[in-house]
Design an enzyme around this catalytic site. Structure first.
Site, PDB file in Angstrom:
ATOM      1  CG  ASP A 197      62.703  39.938 -34.470  1.00 56.81           C
ATOM      2  OD1 ASP A 197      62.390  40.377 -35.599  1.00 56.81           O
ATOM      3  OD2 ASP A 197      62.193  38.914 -33.972  1.00 56.81           O
ATOM      4  CG  ASP A 243      65.210  37.062 -34.533  1.00 57.84           C
ATOM      5  OD1 ASP A 243      65.769  37.916 -35.252  1.00 57.84           O
ATOM      6  OD2 ASP A 243      64.490  36.164 -34.998  1.00 57.84           O
ATOM      7  NE  ARG A 261      66.844  29.871 -37.898  1.00 60.53           N
ATOM      8  CZ  ARG A 261      67.275  29.405 -36.739  1.00 60.53           C
ATOM      9  NH1 ARG A 261      68.302  28.594 -36.689  1.00 60.53           N
ATOM     10  NH2 ARG A 261      66.696  29.737 -35.618  1.00 60.53           N
ATOM     11  CB  THR A 290      61.934  22.812 -41.614  1.00 57.72           C
ATOM     12  OG1 THR A 290      62.164  24.051 -42.308  1.00 57.72           O
ATOM     13  CG2 THR A 290      60.569  22.281 -41.977  1.00 57.72           C
TER      14      THR A 290
HETATM   15  C1  PRP Z   1      68.912  34.446 -38.734  1.00 60.34           C
HETATM   16  C2  PRP Z   1      70.362  34.883 -38.840  1.00 60.34           C
HETATM   17  C3  PRP Z   1      70.907  33.954 -39.874  1.00 60.34           C
HETATM   18  C4  PRP Z   1      70.164  32.682 -39.584  1.00 60.34           C
HETATM   19  C5  PRP Z   1      71.055  31.747 -38.835  1.00 60.34           C
HETATM   20  O1  PRP Z   1      68.180  34.958 -39.775  1.00 60.34           O
HETATM   21  O2  PRP Z   1      70.524  36.247 -39.172  1.00 60.34           O
HETATM   22  O3  PRP Z   1      70.706  34.373 -41.205  1.00 60.34           O
HETATM   23  O4  PRP Z   1      69.027  33.028 -38.790  1.00 60.34           O
HETATM   24  O5  PRP Z   1      70.444  30.533 -38.627  1.00 60.34           O
HETATM   25  P1  PRP Z   1      70.953  29.176 -39.309  1.00 60.34           P
HETATM   26  O6  PRP Z   1      72.444  29.150 -39.150  1.00 60.34           O
HETATM   27  O7  PRP Z   1      70.248  28.131 -38.522  1.00 60.34           O
HETATM   28  O8  PRP Z   1      70.543  29.197 -40.748  1.00 60.34           O
HETATM   29  P2  PRP Z   1      66.595  34.683 -39.951  1.00 60.34           P
HETATM   30  O9  PRP Z   1      66.396  33.492 -40.828  1.00 60.34           O
HETATM   31  O10 PRP Z   1      65.956  34.669 -38.605  1.00 60.34           O
HETATM   32  O11 PRP Z   1      66.131  35.929 -40.817  1.00 60.34           O
HETATM   33  P3  PRP Z   1      66.161  37.490 -40.461  1.00 60.34           P
HETATM   34  O12 PRP Z   1      67.619  37.926 -40.462  1.00 60.34           O
HETATM   35  O13 PRP Z   1      65.391  38.074 -41.582  1.00 60.34           O
HETATM   36  O14 PRP Z   1      65.531  37.699 -39.110  1.00 60.34           O
HETATM   37  N1  URA Z   2      69.064  33.385 -35.661  1.00 64.20           N
HETATM   38  C1  URA Z   2      69.170  34.324 -34.681  1.00 64.20           C
HETATM   39  O1  URA Z   2      68.948  35.524 -34.926  1.00 64.20           O
HETATM   40  N2  URA Z   2      69.523  33.925 -33.458  1.00 64.20           N
HETATM   41  C2  URA Z   2      69.794  32.650 -33.152  1.00 64.20           C
HETATM   42  O2  URA Z   2      70.133  32.348 -31.985  1.00 64.20           O
HETATM   43  C3  URA Z   2      69.677  31.671 -34.163  1.00 64.20           C
HETATM   44  C4  URA Z   2      69.315  32.077 -35.418  1.00 64.20           C
END
Ligand code: PRP
Ligand code: URA
Length: 219
Positions: free
Chosen positions: A213, A210, A114, A118
């Site tokens: 993380d 997160d 993400r 944005t």
């Molecule tokens: C997080 C999570 C989802 C997404 C959800 O991933 O694991 O994939 O955000 O958010 P959304 O519904 O608003 O799209 P992130 O993009 O942070 O990537 P990561 O898993 O690599 O940390």
């Molecule tokens: N992605 C995450 O990991 N946590 C949130 O709360 C939203 C998006």
């Protein structure tokens, strides 16, 4: 962000888990004092419990088996092997929970992140097992926030021919469920707990922070 009302329920393919074991483990992963090791273990266990529920309609066929007493016909899972598709990164944490139930499952991957400003998803990887159109597909991501990542992932899967899709997430915001159901009403959405709302950074409240993380110990 403004409070958004959840518009869909079980009659619309949206199923919130009620099992006490799932609720207990979700409380553990919400706790900011829960460390990486325990966090990963809980994510895996929740995925297994949710998978047990979500896979209750897998097709069966009777096969012959010989017990120590006699031959009999008994049911086994039928059809093409299940496809598990985690959304990278955080979805990876749920894979072992599902393969514990269905060890023969094939595993695809969709890489999305993400944009921090944005909040829109960007694809960086997609590899799916073939023939994807003949398989039940379980898409995994612990978090359904705005719904952008889940909608994009399922768009890709459908573009590759995927049809019979279930989406498993551990915590969701009403915004994410509404958006995913409106984009893909045929997809069954299984959610461990539906939280209150998104904050201005599109994080789920109260949520767990997160997920990627916390699973991988990054920050
Ligand atoms: C997080 C999570 C989802 C997404 C959800 O991933 O694991 O994939 O955000 O958010 P959304 O519904 O608003 O799209 P992130 O993009 O942070 O990537 P990561 O898993 O690599 O940390
Ligand atoms: N992605 C995450 O990991 N946590 C949130 O709360 C939203 C998006």
């Amino acid at each position: 962000m403004a409070y958004v009302e959840l518009k869909y329920g079980p009659e619309d393919n949206v199923f919130e888990e009620k099992h006490p074991l799932i609720q207990h483990k979700i409380t553990m992963i919400r706790d900011k004092e829960t460390g990486t090791n325990e966090f990963r273990k809980c994510i895996e266990e929740i995925a297994m419990l949710m998978g047990y529920d979500a896979l209750r309609d897998l097709p069966l066929e009777d096969v012959e088996v010989e017990t120590p007493i006699e031959k009999t016909m008994s049911p086994m899972i039928a059809g093409k092997k299940l496809a598990i598709v985690p959304i990278l990164r955080a979805g990876l944490g749920m894979v072992s929970g599902i393969t514990a139930l269905v060890p023969s499952a094939k595993i695809g991957h969709i890489g999305l992140y993400r944009d921090e400003t944005t909040h829109e998803p960007h694809e960086y990887y997609c590899k799916l097992p073939t023939p994807i159109e003949l398989r039940t597909i379980i898409v995994l991501d612990p978090m359904l926030a705005t719904g952008g990542s889940a909608v994009s992932a399922i768009d890709f899967i459908k573009q590759h021919g995927g049809r019979h899709i279930k989406f498993l997430c551990i915590i969701a915001a009403p915004e994410g469920i509404n958006r995913l159901h409106e984009a893909h009403p045929d997809v069954e959405i299984y959610v461990g707990h539906i939280d209150r709302e998104l904050n201005d950074n599109a994080y789920i409240c109260p949520g767990l922070g997160d997920a990627g993380d916390r699973i991988f110990g990054t920050k």
